[in-house]
Motif scaffolding. Structure first.
Motif, PDB file in Angstrom:
ATOM      1  N   GLY A 303     -10.907  -4.335   5.554  1.00 17.46           N
ATOM      2  CA  GLY A 303      -9.906  -5.363   5.791  1.00 17.46           C
ATOM      3  C   GLY A 303     -10.260  -6.689   5.156  1.00 17.46           C
ATOM      4  N   TYR A 304     -11.549  -6.899   4.827  1.00 14.68           N
ATOM      5  CA  TYR A 304     -11.997  -8.149   4.223  1.00 14.68           C
ATOM      6  C   TYR A 304     -12.455  -7.963   2.779  1.00 14.68           C
ATOM      7  N   ALA A 337      -8.250  -8.230  11.239  1.00 20.34           N
ATOM      8  CA  ALA A 337      -8.077  -7.888   9.822  1.00 20.34           C
ATOM      9  C   ALA A 337      -7.452  -6.520   9.625  1.00 20.34           C
ATOM     10  N   VAL A 338      -7.802  -5.574  10.471  1.00 20.33           N
ATOM     11  CA  VAL A 338      -7.190  -4.243  10.409  1.00 20.33           C
ATOM     12  C   VAL A 338      -6.252  -4.139  11.595  1.00 20.33           C
ATOM     13  N   LYS A 339      -4.979  -4.141  11.317  1.00 19.05           N
ATOM     14  CA  LYS A 339      -3.958  -4.197  12.368  1.00 19.05           C
ATOM     15  C   LYS A 339      -3.515  -2.796  12.757  1.00 19.05           C
ATOM     16  N   ARG A 340      -3.477  -2.543  14.046  1.00 17.88           N
ATOM     17  CA  ARG A 340      -3.009  -1.249  14.555  1.00 17.88           C
ATOM     18  C   ARG A 340      -1.544  -1.353  14.977  1.00 17.88           C
ATOM     19  N   GLU A 346      -3.310   2.595  11.127  1.00 18.76           N
ATOM     20  CA  GLU A 346      -3.954   1.321  10.827  1.00 18.76           C
ATOM     21  C   GLU A 346      -3.530   0.822   9.452  1.00 18.76           C
ATOM     22  N   ARG A 347      -3.412  -0.472   9.340  1.00 16.72           N
ATOM     23  CA  ARG A 347      -3.082  -1.051   8.050  1.00 16.72           C
ATOM     24  C   ARG A 347      -3.736  -2.430   7.948  1.00 16.72           C
ATOM     25  N   ASP A 348      -4.055  -2.811   6.728  1.00 17.31           N
ATOM     26  CA  ASP A 348      -4.704  -4.093   6.503  1.00 17.31           C
ATOM     27  C   ASP A 348      -3.741  -5.237   6.809  1.00 17.31           C
ATOM     28  N   ALA A 353       0.936  -8.799   5.761  1.00 17.61           N
ATOM     29  CA  ALA A 353       1.425 -10.172   5.905  1.00 17.61           C
ATOM     30  C   ALA A 353       1.916 -10.795   4.605  1.00 17.61           C
ATOM     31  N   LYS A 354       1.478 -10.294   3.473  1.00 20.28           N
ATOM     32  CA  LYS A 354       1.812 -10.936   2.192  1.00 20.28           C
ATOM     33  C   LYS A 354       3.313 -11.169   1.986  1.00 20.28           C
TER      34      LYS A 354
END
Length: 434
Positions: A303-304, A337-340, A346-348, A353-354
């Motif tokens: 995620g980072y 950073a890793v959103k559930r 799971e997704r980054d 957000a971009k």
């Protein structure tokens, strides 16, 4: 042709000489006296005097010493000429060492870094009690302990100074290397926004690091608390600026330092919400001026990790810039950073957000609910713009940490002027800064 060396002829009738026997009794005394007298006579009659002989020996020694020095100098000159002829040039300085040599350096503790006995740290943490645990991660556990600042011995909570004690939980070549790596960097770094190393323990199988204690813990714990109202918008900007100053300091060193594990859980907060960057176990030196990158095995936290580092293993200071963009996004959204998602996939956070960051209408969807109604949208848009630049897929399009820091400081100044305008005090502020 016969042998050149022949034995002497031997006559069996000729009497053979008997071996000499050592004198005994009075004969021994007489023999000793006679040897002494003959020796003194020889010295006085034919040999040099003792003083002249001593002077002669000293002259010989001086001459030998001069010859040895000249030999060393000429030998050194020959070695230097051989180096130059091979293109080595002048001897390599530590600042110019290649990464392969820097990694092989053995860690030597600094003079002001305390070496603690394991028994002292065990007593300081109440036998590493679970009640003293203040953090936990892949490296092991972090305990709060109490040390007497004068004697550096264990103390009680009401009389001692609080310290953070990180105990390496797993053992192995990689974990020991990370432990030593952290000490190697922290003993040389000195910045208000970099955590202070107080000591270490390297006794038998114990690998422990002792830091200053940060009473508000890590940043991620505050972001994930649903009812945490202390982390308001202005404090989040303050934290972002503090982290940016720390990373800019690392990148501005004579040999740039890349943190490689920049994330919210490695940002610690003091009583005034001043941040300090910690955990340098994965840090390493960046490329020199004549290098575009350093190659490294991909390591860090999901995620980072910057996309180009993940795919190629090419490491630059822009790798940290991407990770810092993710931390800014965490400050902005209050998410990890890793959103559930609800379907357990799971997704980054950065990928999710971009699209919202670039749209003014969609921006409120990603702002942390705890601050969304107390934030000026123009300020939020400027902050989102900084995040987008840091998260650029192409590292060439990302700003340097110095540029990021300047943008954040400008945003903080604009926020201050806006607040003063509301109070009608902006003109006094401008006069004070002319």
């Amino acid at each position: 042709m016969g042998n050149c060396f022949r034995k002497k002829s031997h006559n069996p009738n000729q009497p053979q000489p008997q071996p000499a026997r050592p004198p005994t009794g009075d004969d021994a005394v007489k023999s000793s006296r006679s040897r002494k007298m003959s020796t003194s006579l020889i010295q006085t009659s034919s040999g040099p005097s003792q003083s002249s002989k001593s002077k002669y020996c000293k002259d010989e020694q001086r001459s030998a010493t001069r010859q040895e020095r000249n030999k060393d100098v000429s030998s050194h000159s020959r070695k230097e000429n051989r180096k130059k002829s091979k293109g080595h040039g002048s001897p390599t300085t530590p600042r110019d060492w290649p990464v392969s040599r820097v990694k092989k350096l053995v860690w030597v503790p600094g003079r002001n870094i305390k070496s603690f006995y394991y028994s002292v740290l065990r007593a300081a943490t109440h036998k590493f009690s679970d009640e003293n645990i203040i953090g936990e991660g892949g490296f092991g556990k972090v305990y709060i302990g109490y040390i007497n600042p004068h004697s550096m011995s264990a103390a009680k909570p009401d009389t001692g100074k609080a310290v953070a004690i990180k105990v390496l939980g797993r053992r192995g070549v990689q974990s020991d290397k990370e432990w030593q790596n952290e000490l190697t960097f922290l003993k040389t770094l000195n910045h208000p926004n970099v955590v202070k190393l107080l000591g270490y323990c390297n006794e038998r199988d114990h690998r422990i690091v002792v830091y200053e204690y940060m009473c508000r813990g890590s940043l991620d714990t505050h972001l994930l608390r649903e009812n945490d109202t202390e982390l308001n918008w202005s404090r989040r900007i303050k934290i972002a600026i503090g982290i940016a100053r720390a990373v800019d300091y690392l990148h501005s060193c004579a040999r740039p330092v890349i943190h490689r594990d920049l994330k919210a859980s490695n940002v610690l907060l003091d009583a005034e919400f001043n941040p300090e960057l910690s955990d340098f176990g994965l840090a390493r030196y960046g490329p020199l001026e004549d290098q575009s990158h350093v190659s490294s095995g991909v390591i860090g936290t999901r995620g980072y990790i910057a996309p180009e580092y993940f795919t190629t293993g090419h490491l630059t200071v822009k790798t940290d810039v991407y990770s810092f963009g993710v931390v800014l996004l965490e400050l902005f959204s209050g998410c990890v950073a890793v959103k559930r998602s609800r379907d357990t996939s799971e997704r980054d956070l950065a990928v999710w957000a971009k699209p919202h960051l670039s749209s003014h209408m969609e921006l409120r969807k990603i702002i942390d609910k705890k601050i969304v109604w107390n934030i000026d949208m123009d300020e939020a848009q400027k902050f989102a713009s900084i995040i987008c630049r840091c998260l650029s897929s192409d590292p060439k399009n990302r700003p340097t940490m110095g540029e990021v820091l300047a943008s954040l400081e400008q945003l903080e100044q604009d926020m201050l002027l806006s607040n003063l305008n509301t109070l009608g005090l902006s003109k006094y502020y401008r006069r004070a800064h002319i």
